[in-house]
Design a protein around this motif. Structure first.
Motif, PDB file in Angstrom:
ATOM      1  N   GLN A   1      62.091 -19.664  17.905  1.00  0.00           N
ATOM      2  CA  GLN A   1      63.423 -19.096  17.666  1.00  0.00           C
ATOM      3  C   GLN A   1      63.513 -17.615  18.024  1.00  0.00           C
ATOM      4  O   GLN A   1      62.514 -16.923  18.139  1.00  0.00           O
TER       5      GLN A   1
ATOM      6  N   ASP B   1      57.132 -22.800  11.970  1.00  0.00           N
ATOM      7  CA  ASP B   1      58.044 -23.790  12.540  1.00  0.00           C
ATOM      8  C   ASP B   1      59.189 -23.160  13.319  1.00  0.00           C
ATOM      9  O   ASP B   1      59.909 -23.832  14.039  1.00  0.00           O
ATOM     10  N   LYS B   2      59.353 -21.857  13.150  1.00  0.00           N
ATOM     11  CA  LYS B   2      60.446 -21.174  13.853  1.00  0.00           C
ATOM     12  C   LYS B   2      59.910 -20.377  15.043  1.00  0.00           C
ATOM     13  O   LYS B   2      60.585 -19.484  15.546  1.00  0.00           O
TER      14      LYS B   2
ATOM     15  N   LEU C   1      66.269 -15.152  12.539  1.00  0.00           N
ATOM     16  CA  LEU C   1      65.298 -15.144  11.448  1.00  0.00           C
ATOM     17  C   LEU C   1      65.637 -14.055  10.445  1.00  0.00           C
ATOM     18  O   LEU C   1      66.217 -13.031  10.789  1.00  0.00           O
TER      19      LEU C   1
ATOM     20  N   ASN D   1      56.398 -18.458   9.152  1.00  0.00           N
ATOM     21  CA  ASN D   1      57.568 -18.973   9.878  1.00  0.00           C
ATOM     22  C   ASN D   1      57.142 -19.782  11.096  1.00  0.00           C
ATOM     23  O   ASN D   1      57.825 -19.774  12.115  1.00  0.00           O
TER      24      ASN D   1
ATOM     25  N   LYS E   1      62.041 -13.783  21.422  1.00  0.00           N
ATOM     26  CA  LYS E   1      61.557 -15.007  20.768  1.00  0.00           C
ATOM     27  C   LYS E   1      60.312 -14.693  19.955  1.00  0.00           C
ATOM     28  O   LYS E   1      59.450 -13.924  20.394  1.00  0.00           O
TER      29      LYS E   1
END
Lengths: 453, 480
Positions: free
Chosen positions: A264, A260-261, A269, A258, A168
């Motif tokens: 993830q 906001d990710k 990505l 990135n 992550k």
């Protein structure tokens, strides 16, 4: 109160005064102990008095500065303790210079006391200096040999050896960097500048100077600005220890872009090449898709088992000098099952098998299914149909299946979907029509059928 | 893969002799005892020739376009040249680059735009001129390198450099290195076969281009003749049967073994292995070279000339058949690309010869699944310049040699499909990005075959040689 803060900040300035007085007092002590000329003891007493008063005041100023809360408890502790010991020792020195007690303290005791005062003075000063200038201030420009002795070795990050889909962005990449470089000052207990990096939700809050992240202008983010300041800038982060490396800065900037990710996985990505290099440098993450021969764990073949095969009807070759996997091709037009049985001793090592252009029987496929590490299978120009292929659909590692020039028909298409790792199937010159091939490929199920003219 | 495991290296040189005899005669005996046995001729798994790492490419077909095709009229689209057609090549672009004696005397160097139309093809959008309609259809299978460069400016040194890694003759050809490093996959055919298009003229080709150099001679390329009989005298003379021939060879072998025990020259063994190969080829060559059973649609695929033996098309078809029989390295040569003048007309002829067969070969290999482990390479020894050699007219021009940039393309195993590596400036004169030197290309080719180009060496005349000498970096961008 502001006036206290103001006075507190004078501490680093004021401390140099007691240092002067103390050194002067000790020099006077030394002087009278080795010189025959008498000095009025009151002068020495007065000098010690000034030392005591100035030491005490600087300690108080220091206390005010500490109450501002801008400093980290652990870092300031030693300086504070040694500082107050110094105040005490200087007081003793002055006290025993008073006329009543002058004789209670002999020359030797006075010498020992002076020695400890000097020692304590240096230690206190050094700890203080560390707080304002950073730990490596003194040795930054020292010759390499000296640096090696004093500089702390930077600890390395733990390698990340799992697949990209379980890494992550924030938890596995950003957090370890923050933990190593930021969290010692920005945590639940200390939170310098009211900034707390100990969890993702707290981090987004920011500190006194506002949010540390600017998603719109990643380069204007406070966090990025502070970690990229020149090394001698007072505001550079982290203030102590090794600064952020290029790869760490590169990674942080990419993360802000990135932001906001953050939650993830890396596999979701798009990771630019330079970031891949950086992540590889820091965590040793391998962005290359693992090749099959690296994935399959198998021991080397010993020469004795291979020598038994040396006179067979197959061309048998190692695919590399690691001697793990074999590429086997039938050389004759006729395949006898007992010859094929000889391959049993190396069955787990067979990666490529080419038995094209022969008449084969069902029994053969019962044996092929045991070659569980088979990657590529050439059955082209044989008399086989989908019936035989169904027997071997448990070959979980099979990636390439060559069936051109066989009797397979469109019924095979559903069987092919049962293969776990199958990527390409060659079906030119079979009963499968071009349209069926086209439709199958449109389904996009990871398998590509390749036809021909 | 053991380098230098050949007996060539265990001969006693004068220096060895002096060293070892000075240590005593015992050392001399020991020296010959510990010398490892020859592993050549062993055709089985114990043959210790293995790639350094798992290779994607097992076999190579190299379609060498001798004479240097004009990249500016085929692949490297430069609209600026058309815009500035007839104006002088700026000195700033040429940058003092040396020219050949053929155009250095020209009073002017007018830029010459290509008269051929360029279009983008396939989903990869590769630019191709109208000269190659068939290849244009398969661009998504291809990987173009538009930023190749070389050091030589004339054909002989350039093609020698491309084939052997050195401008000076005497080094082994790429195919010989591959044969030496990887051994054979088919005991009945040579590892390295050469096919030259017949009746083409232009820059001469010499057998040293596929020669073994200092490597043992069984690694040299075996040239199959262009024409009806690729190998002469395959048939035994009347009255000689195959058994008789075999018996004869066995006696010859006994004699040669005595000879070898006496003299110790490893070339005796090489020669014997070649006799034996020739014997085996008596039965294998007619089979592999027989194209009469090929269906019509296969001939159609390779083009109308594919039925005429010795043409590029027929050779492409043969190349596929040789690859099917696991010949490791098939090298085709096609002459006639050296278009100093009358380029627009001459290049049409060349493209007609090569376009359809090349595309046909790649398509045929693909449908048979052979592209899984076969690499096809198409390209010349250098490029051609962006100014006109000779007078530039509305529809005619010539182009001189240009070593500073040229284009090659590859297709098949181990490389990315539908990509272009590198680019040149708007004048098509200098490389703009990702220069790929000939040694880089050779290193990449070796890498694809599972060979570390720095580890495959041969000791000769006191030093270890390799294909890439002391240069070469693998072009990782092309690897899939």
């Amino acid at each position: 109160m502001e006036i206290f803060s103001f006075l507190g900040r004078l501490h680093p300035l004021f401390v140099h005064l007691p240092i002067g007085f103390i050194i002067l007092s000790i020099l006077l002590e030394v002087y009278i102990s080795i010189s025959r000329i008498k000095i009025n003891p009151k002068i020495i007493s007065f000098s010690w008095f000034l030392s005591f008063i100035s030491t005490l005041s600087s300690a108080l100023f220091g206390w005010l500065l500490y109450s501002d809360g801008l400093y980290i408890e652990e870092k300031i502790n030693l300086h504070r303790i040694t500082g107050f010991i110094l105040v005490f020792l200087v007081f003793i020195a002055w006290f025993f210079r008073q006329s009543y007690f002058r004789n209670a303290f002999n020359k030797n005791l006075r010498g020992i006391l002076s020695f400890f005062i000097v020692l304590n003075l240096f230690v206190t000063g050094h700890f203080g200096g560390n707080i304002t200038h950073g730990q490596n201030y003194l040795i930054d420009y020292a010759p390499e040999e000296i640096k090696k002795i004093f500089l702390e070795k930077e600890t390395l990050y733990d390698e990340i050896l799992v697949d990209l889909d379980s890494i992550k962005l924030y938890n596995d990449i950003v957090e370890p960097i923050l933990l190593k470089k930021c969290v010692s000052c920005h945590n639940n207990n200390i939170s310098q500048g009211d900034l707390n990096f100990s969890s993702f939700s707290l981090l987004t809050k920011g500190g006194i100077s506002g949010s540390s992240i600017d998603k719109m202008n990643p380069r204007r983010s406070l966090i990025f600005k502070r970690i990229t300041l020149p090394e001698n800038n007072l505001k550079v982060m982290p203030p102590d220890g090794p600064k952020m490396s290029f790869d760490e800065i590169n990674t942080i900037l990419w993360w802000i872009k990135n932001f906001d990710k953050s939650e993830q996985e890396l596999s979701l990505l798009e990771i630019p090449l330079d970031i891949q290099y950086s992540l590889n440098n820091i965590f040793n993450i391998d962005f290359q898709e693992k090749k099959w021969f690296d994935k399959i764990d198998i021991s080397n073949l010993d020469d004795s088992s291979i020598s038994k095969l040396s006179d067979s009807i197959f061309n048998i070759k190692f695919i590399s000098d690691k001697k793990k996997f074999l590429s086997i091709k039938l050389l004759e037009k006729d395949l006898k099952l007992d010859e094929f049985d000889k391959l049993q001793i190396v069955k787990n090592h067979i990666a490529y098998l080419d038995i094209s252009g022969v008449n084969v029987s069902d029994n053969l496929f019962e044996k092929i299914i045991e070659f569980k590490n088979l990657i590529r299978l050439n059955l082209n120009n044989n008399n086989i149909t989908q019936k035989e292929i169904k027997i071997i659909q448990g070959l979980d590692n099979l990636q390439v299946l060559n069936l051109y020039g066989t009797n397979v028909s469109s019924e095979i298409l559903n069987i092919l979907k049962q293969f776990k790792s199958l990527k390409r199937v060659y079906v030119w010159n079979t009963k499968i029509s071009d349209r069926q091939i086209e439709n199958f490929n449109k389904e996009n199920n990871g398998i590509k059928l390749i036809g021909g003219i | 893969m053991n380098c230098n495991d050949h007996k060539h290296n265990y001969k006693f040189s004068r220096r060895d002799f002096l060293t070892k005899t000075s240590l005593g005669l015992g050392a001399l005996t020991l020296g010959s005892l510990i010398s490892p046995t020859n592993s050549y001729g062993n055709f089985n798994v114990l043959n210790n020739k293995m790639p350094h790492f798992p290779a994607k490419v097992k076999r190579v077909i190299y379609l060498l376009q001798s004479g240097a095709p004009s990249q500016l009229d085929l692949f490297d689209y430069k609209p600026l040249l058309n815009k500035l057609n007839g104006t002088e090549l700026p000195d700033s672009v040429r940058g003092g680059q040396r020219l050949t004696g053929m155009s250095s005397g020209q009073s002017s160097f007018p830029l010459a735009g290509s008269i051929f139309n360029f279009k983008q093809h396939g989903s990869s959008g590769a630019w191709m001129s109208d000269l190659m309609p068939f290849t244009s259809k398969i661009v998504d299978e291809l990987c173009f390198i538009k930023s190749m460069y070389t050091e030589a400016i004339n054909h002989d040194p350039a093609v020698t450099f491309l084939q052997t890694g050195s401008e000076l003759p005497g080094r082994p050809s790429i195919g010989s290195w591959v044969s030496y490093g990887l051994g054979t996959d088919n005991k009945n055919l040579p590892e390295f076969v050469v096919l030259v298009t017949k009746d083409k003229y232009g820059q001469p080709l010499y057998s040293r281009l596929w020669g073994n150099g200092f490597l043992p001679s069984q690694h040299q390329g075996v040239q199959f003749r262009s024409g009806k009989d690729p190998v002469l005298y395959l048939e035994n003379p009347p009255g000689v049967t195959a058994d008789l021939r075999k018996e004869q060879l066995e006696y010859l072998k006994k004699l040669e073994n005595i000879n070898h025990a006496d003299i110790g020259d490893p070339e005796i063994l090489s020669r014997m292995s070649q006799y034996e190969m020739a014997f085996r080829m008596q039965s294998s060559v007619p089979e592999v070279m027989d194209v009469s059973k090929e269906p019509k649609y296969i001939y159609d695929l390779y083009g109308p000339e594919s039925k005429t033996p010795g043409t590029f098309a027929a050779n492409c078809l043969l190349a596929r058949k040789l690859i099917e029989k696991d010949v490791k390295f098939v090298q085709l040569y096609h002459q006639g690309w050296d278009q100093h003048g009358d380029l627009p007309n001459a290049i049409k002829v060349q493209c007609k010869d090569t376009d359809q067969p090349t595309a046909g070969l790649i398509t045929d290999l693909k449908q048979r699944g052979l592209l899984e482990d076969t690499l096809v390479i198409w390209g010349g020894e250098f490029g051609r310049g962006s100014y006109s050699q000779g007078t530039l007219t509305a529809d005619n021009y010539g182009r001189d040699h240009h070593p500073k940039c040229f284009t090659i393309f590859m297709a098949g195993a181990g490389i990315k499909k539908g990509i272009t590596i590198g680019s040149t400036d708007d004048f098509g004169y200098n490389i703009k990005e990702r220069p790929v030197h000939v040694h880089d290309f050779q290193a990449t080719l070796m890498h694809l075959l599972g060979i570390d180009h720095e580890r495959l060496t041969f000791k000769h005349q006191g030093r270890r040689y390799r294909l890439t000498d002391v240069h070469g970096n693998v072009v990782n961008e092309v690897l899939s």
